[in-house]
Write an enzyme that holds these catalytic residues in place. Structure first.
Site, PDB file in Angstrom:
ATOM      1  N   SER A  82     -34.056  -8.908  43.519  1.00 35.11           N
ATOM      2  CA  SER A  82     -34.229  -7.691  42.728  1.00 35.11           C
ATOM      3  C   SER A  82     -35.588  -7.070  43.005  1.00 35.11           C
ATOM      4  O   SER A  82     -36.559  -7.783  43.319  1.00 35.11           O
ATOM      5  CB  SER A  82     -34.136  -8.075  41.251  1.00 35.11           C
ATOM      6  OG  SER A  82     -34.626  -7.052  40.442  1.00 35.11           O
ATOM      7  N   TYR A 126     -36.757 -13.603  33.699  1.00 33.24           N
ATOM      8  CA  TYR A 126     -35.742 -13.183  34.675  1.00 33.24           C
ATOM      9  C   TYR A 126     -36.402 -12.851  36.019  1.00 33.24           C
ATOM     10  O   TYR A 126     -35.980 -13.323  37.073  1.00 33.24           O
ATOM     11  CB  TYR A 126     -34.972 -11.957  34.145  1.00 33.24           C
ATOM     12  CG  TYR A 126     -34.269 -11.178  35.229  1.00 33.24           C
ATOM     13  CD1 TYR A 126     -33.093 -11.666  35.795  1.00 33.24           C
ATOM     14  CD2 TYR A 126     -34.782  -9.975  35.707  1.00 33.24           C
ATOM     15  CE1 TYR A 126     -32.455 -10.971  36.810  1.00 33.24           C
ATOM     16  CE2 TYR A 126     -34.149  -9.275  36.716  1.00 33.24           C
ATOM     17  CZ  TYR A 126     -32.992  -9.773  37.273  1.00 33.24           C
ATOM     18  OH  TYR A 126     -32.370  -9.087  38.280  1.00 33.24           O
ATOM     19  N   PHE A 172     -32.383  -2.315  43.927  1.00 37.50           N
ATOM     20  CA  PHE A 172     -33.038  -1.437  42.955  1.00 37.50           C
ATOM     21  C   PHE A 172     -32.065  -1.326  41.758  1.00 37.50           C
ATOM     22  O   PHE A 172     -31.640  -2.353  41.265  1.00 37.50           O
ATOM     23  CB  PHE A 172     -33.505  -0.152  43.645  1.00 37.50           C
ATOM     24  CG  PHE A 172     -34.828  -0.456  44.365  1.00 37.50           C
ATOM     25  CD1 PHE A 172     -34.853  -1.312  45.469  1.00 37.50           C
ATOM     26  CD2 PHE A 172     -36.044  -0.023  43.866  1.00 37.50           C
ATOM     27  CE1 PHE A 172     -36.055  -1.709  46.060  1.00 37.50           C
ATOM     28  CE2 PHE A 172     -37.251  -0.400  44.452  1.00 37.50           C
ATOM     29  CZ  PHE A 172     -37.258  -1.249  45.552  1.00 37.50           C
ATOM     30  N   LYS A 227     -36.207 -14.748  39.940  1.00 35.10           N
ATOM     31  CA  LYS A 227     -35.888 -14.122  41.231  1.00 35.10           C
ATOM     32  C   LYS A 227     -36.994 -14.436  42.241  1.00 35.10           C
ATOM     33  O   LYS A 227     -36.726 -14.715  43.410  1.00 35.10           O
ATOM     34  CB  LYS A 227     -35.703 -12.607  41.076  1.00 35.10           C
ATOM     35  CG  LYS A 227     -34.434 -12.230  40.347  1.00 35.10           C
ATOM     36  CD  LYS A 227     -33.183 -12.643  41.123  1.00 35.10           C
ATOM     37  CE  LYS A 227     -31.918 -12.557  40.331  1.00 35.10           C
ATOM     38  NZ  LYS A 227     -30.739 -13.134  40.976  1.00 35.10           N
TER      39      LYS A 227
HETATM   40  C1  UD1 Z   1     -34.541  -3.909  35.443  1.00 33.24           C
HETATM   41  C2  UD1 Z   1     -35.074  -4.334  36.787  1.00 33.24           C
HETATM   42  C3  UD1 Z   1     -33.968  -4.564  37.759  1.00 33.24           C
HETATM   43  C4  UD1 Z   1     -32.974  -5.544  37.183  1.00 33.24           C
HETATM   44  C5  UD1 Z   1     -32.445  -4.980  35.880  1.00 33.24           C
HETATM   45  C6  UD1 Z   1     -31.489  -5.972  35.252  1.00 33.24           C
HETATM   46  C7  UD1 Z   1     -37.265  -3.367  37.295  1.00 33.24           C
HETATM   47  C8  UD1 Z   1     -38.015  -2.239  37.865  1.00 33.24           C
HETATM   48  N1  UD1 Z   1     -35.938  -3.269  37.327  1.00 33.24           N
HETATM   49  O1  UD1 Z   1     -34.013  -2.651  35.589  1.00 33.24           O
HETATM   50  O2  UD1 Z   1     -34.473  -5.095  38.950  1.00 33.24           O
HETATM   51  O3  UD1 Z   1     -31.910  -5.751  38.076  1.00 33.24           O
HETATM   52  O4  UD1 Z   1     -33.530  -4.776  34.985  1.00 33.24           O
HETATM   53  O5  UD1 Z   1     -31.037  -5.507  34.022  1.00 33.24           O
HETATM   54  O6  UD1 Z   1     -37.810  -4.335  36.809  1.00 33.24           O
HETATM   55  N2  UD1 Z   1     -33.581   3.237  29.443  1.00 33.24           N
HETATM   56  C9  UD1 Z   1     -33.595   4.075  28.343  1.00 33.24           C
HETATM   57  N3  UD1 Z   1     -32.733   3.829  27.323  1.00 33.24           N
HETATM   58  C10 UD1 Z   1     -31.856   2.770  27.348  1.00 33.24           C
HETATM   59  C11 UD1 Z   1     -31.841   1.917  28.485  1.00 33.24           C
HETATM   60  C12 UD1 Z   1     -32.727   2.166  29.511  1.00 33.24           C
HETATM   61  O7  UD1 Z   1     -34.380   5.029  28.286  1.00 33.24           O
HETATM   62  O8  UD1 Z   1     -31.117   2.586  26.376  1.00 33.24           O
HETATM   63  C13 UD1 Z   1     -34.495   3.516  30.561  1.00 33.24           C
HETATM   64  C14 UD1 Z   1     -35.476   2.379  30.821  1.00 33.24           C
HETATM   65  O9  UD1 Z   1     -36.621   2.540  30.034  1.00 33.24           O
HETATM   66  C15 UD1 Z   1     -35.738   2.562  32.307  1.00 33.24           C
HETATM   67  C16 UD1 Z   1     -34.427   3.130  32.853  1.00 33.24           C
HETATM   68  O10 UD1 Z   1     -33.728   3.630  31.733  1.00 33.24           O
HETATM   69  O11 UD1 Z   1     -36.717   3.520  32.494  1.00 33.24           O
HETATM   70  C17 UD1 Z   1     -33.577   2.068  33.543  1.00 33.24           C
HETATM   71  O12 UD1 Z   1     -33.465   0.956  32.692  1.00 33.24           O
HETATM   72  P1  UD1 Z   1     -32.428  -0.220  32.965  1.00 33.24           P
HETATM   73  O13 UD1 Z   1     -31.101   0.336  33.299  1.00 33.24           O
HETATM   74  O14 UD1 Z   1     -32.522  -1.174  31.833  1.00 33.24           O
HETATM   75  O15 UD1 Z   1     -32.962  -0.906  34.293  1.00 33.24           O
HETATM   76  P2  UD1 Z   1     -34.427  -1.444  34.660  1.00 33.24           P
HETATM   77  O16 UD1 Z   1     -35.137  -1.910  33.461  1.00 33.24           O
HETATM   78  O17 UD1 Z   1     -35.071  -0.437  35.519  1.00 33.24           O
END
Ligand code: UD1
Length: 345
Positions: A124, A149, A178, A153
Site C-alpha cells: 500500500s 495497519y 494507491f 505492510k
Molecule cells: C488509506 C491508505 C491506503 C489504504 C486504505 C485502507 C494512505 C494515504 N492511504 O486510504 O493505502 O489502502 O487506507 O483503508 O494512508 N474521507 C472523508 N469522509 C469519509 C471517508 C473518507 O472525507 O467518510 C476522506 C479521507 O479523509 C481521505 C479520503 O476521503 O482524505 C480517502 O479516504 P479513504 O477512502 O479512507 O482512504 P485513505 O485513508 O486515503
C-alpha cells in the site's frame, strides 16, 4: 497455469481472478470468507462463464494450506489475504499483527518456493507515510508508519524482501496500491464493506442510496486547491490488470525483486470525487464538513512511470468511470444476500 490467490474472494482478489482468467491463467482461490462472501465466487463464475476452484480455508492454517498447495501445484502466488481498516488496526493492533504478519510468515513456511516462480504481494502507498515529495516515487524513503495497519505492510514488504533475497530462482513483486475504488463493469463484483464503511467511496454510495444519512468530509482547511485531502483513486480493474502484468513479468524473469506504485499518477480531492459522483449518478449528495480525521495524509498521489515502462501497464478508467461502476454496484447489492449487509451500523 495455476495461480494461488489468498484472499481471492475479496475486493481486489475477485477482480484479479477475473483478469487472470482473461489472460489464460487458472486462479485457485483460498479465502476463509471472514471479510468476503461466498456469492462472490458464483459471480466471478458468471462473469467468466466457467467454474472456479476455491477453498474455504484460513491462510494461517498450515496443514490445510499445505494440502491445497500439494493438490494444486500453482506456479505463482498473489497474496491478498490481510485486514485493511486503518482505524480498526489502532483499536485492535494484535488482529493486524496476527493476520497480516504472522499468517504471512506461516504461509511462507509452507509454500514450496522452488515451485513458485512468481509471488505478488498486496502492499500500500501507506508505507510512504507523509511523503516529502509528490508525486511519490518507489524510491521515496519509508517513513514511520501512522497506524499498525501501515506498519504491517512495511514489515510484510521487509519479510518478503529478506525471504526472496535468500532464494535464487523466484521473483517477488511488491505492489503499492494507491486508493482502489470502482467495481466490475458487469455490476457483479465490487467492494463489500462490513458495517459502517471507513473509506470514502463506499460511504458516498451508501449515502446516495439511503443507507447513511450524510457524508462527512474530513477537514476543509488542508493546504490543497479546495482545502480537502488529495488522493490517487485507481479503478479496481486497472489494479487487477497490474497484478496480472506483474505476475507475468515475474514468471519471465524468475529471479528479481520489484516494487511498483499502482496509481493513476493524478490527484483528486474529496470534493472532486463528490462532484464526479454527483455528475455520473445524477444525485445531489447530502454532505457536510467535519474536523480532520486523525492520521490522514493531506496529499498523496503516485509517480507511476516505473510500472508504465517496465510492465507496459497504464490506468484505463477515469474517475467518472470508477464512480459510475461503484454506483452500479451499490444499486445491484440489494439482489445479493450477504452477512455484512446485516451489520450496517
Ligand atoms: C488509506 C491508505 C491506503 C489504504 C486504505 C485502507 C494512505 C494515504 N492511504 O486510504 O493505502 O489502502 O487506507 O483503508 O494512508 N474521507 C472523508 N469522509 C469519509 C471517508 C473518507 O472525507 O467518510 C476522506 C479521507 O479523509 C481521505 C479520503 O476521503 O482524505 C480517502 O479516504 P479513504 O477512502 O479512507 O482512504 P485513505 O485513508 O486515503
Amino acid at each position: 497455469m495455476k495461480i494461488l490467490l489468498t484472499g481471492g474472494a475479496g475486493f481486489i482478489g475477485s477482480h484479479t481472478a477475473v483478469a487472470l482468467i482473461e489472460n489464460g491463467f487458472e486462479p485457485i482461490i483460498v479465502d476463509d470468507f471472514r471479510n468476503s462472501e461466498p456469492f462472490v465466487i458464483k459471480n466471478i463464475e458468471k462473469i467468466v462463464g466457467k467454474k472456479i476452484t476455491s477453498y474455504s480455508s484460513d491462510i494461517g492454517n498450515k496443514e490445510e494450506v499445505k494440502n491445497i498447495l500439494q493438490k494444486e501445484n500453482p506456479i505463482g502466488v498473489i497474496h491478498f489475504a490481510a485486514d485493511k481498516a486503518v482505524n480498526e488496526s489502532v483499536v485492535n493492533p494484535m488482529k493486524y499483527y496476527q493476520n497480516n504478519v504472522l499468517n504471512l510468515i506461516n504461509f511462507l513456511e509452507v509454500i514450496d518456493i522452488a515451485k513458485i516462480n512468481s509471488f505478488v504481494f498486496s502492499s500500500s502507498c501507506t508505507v510512504y507515510g507523509v511523503p516529502d515529495k509528490i508525486p511519490v516515487k518507489e524510491t521515496a524513503s519509508i517513513k514511520p508508519a501512522f497506524s499498525p495497519y501501515g506498519y504491517t505492510k512495511q514489515v510484510g514488504e521487509r519479510i518478503l524482501n529478506d525471504f526472496f533475497k535468500s532464494l535464487p530462482s523466484s521473483s517477488l513483486t511488491l505492489l503499492r496500491y494507491f486508493n482502489p475504488i470502482g467495481a466490475h463493469p458487469s455490476g457483479l463484483i465490487g467492494e463489500l464493506p462490513i458495517g459502517v464503511p471507513s473509506n470514502l467511496v463506499p460511504y458516498i454510495t451508501q449515502t446516495a442510496i439511503g443507507k447513511r444519512k450524510k457524508l462527512t468530509v474530513f477537514g476543509k482547511d488542508y493546504d490543497t486547491k479546495d482545502g480537502t485531502c488529495i488522493r490517487d483513486y485507481i479503478h479496481v480493474v486497472d489494479l487487477a490488470n497490474a497484478h496480472v502484468a506483474s505476475l507475468k513479468k515475474g514468471l519471465e524473469s524468475k529471479d528479481s525483486i520489484k516494487v511498483f506504485n499502482v496509481g493513476t499518477g493524478k490527484g483528486a480531492s474529496v470534493l472532486d470525487v463528490i462532484t464526479a459522483f454527483e455528475k455520473v449518478s445524477k444525485h445531489d449528495l447530502n454532505y457536510g464538513f467535519g474536523p480532520r480525521r486523525a492520521g490522514d495524509v493531506p496529499k498523496i498521489y503516485s509517480d507511476n512511470t516505473l510500472i508504465k515502462h517496465e510492465l507496459d501497464w497504464d490506468a484505463k478508467f477515469s474517475l467518472e468511470d470508477c464512480l459510475e461502476h461503484s454506483w452500479n454496484w451499490e444499486k445491484n447489492l440489494i439482489k445479493f444476500k450477504y452477512k455484512s449487509a446485516k451489520k450496517q451500523d
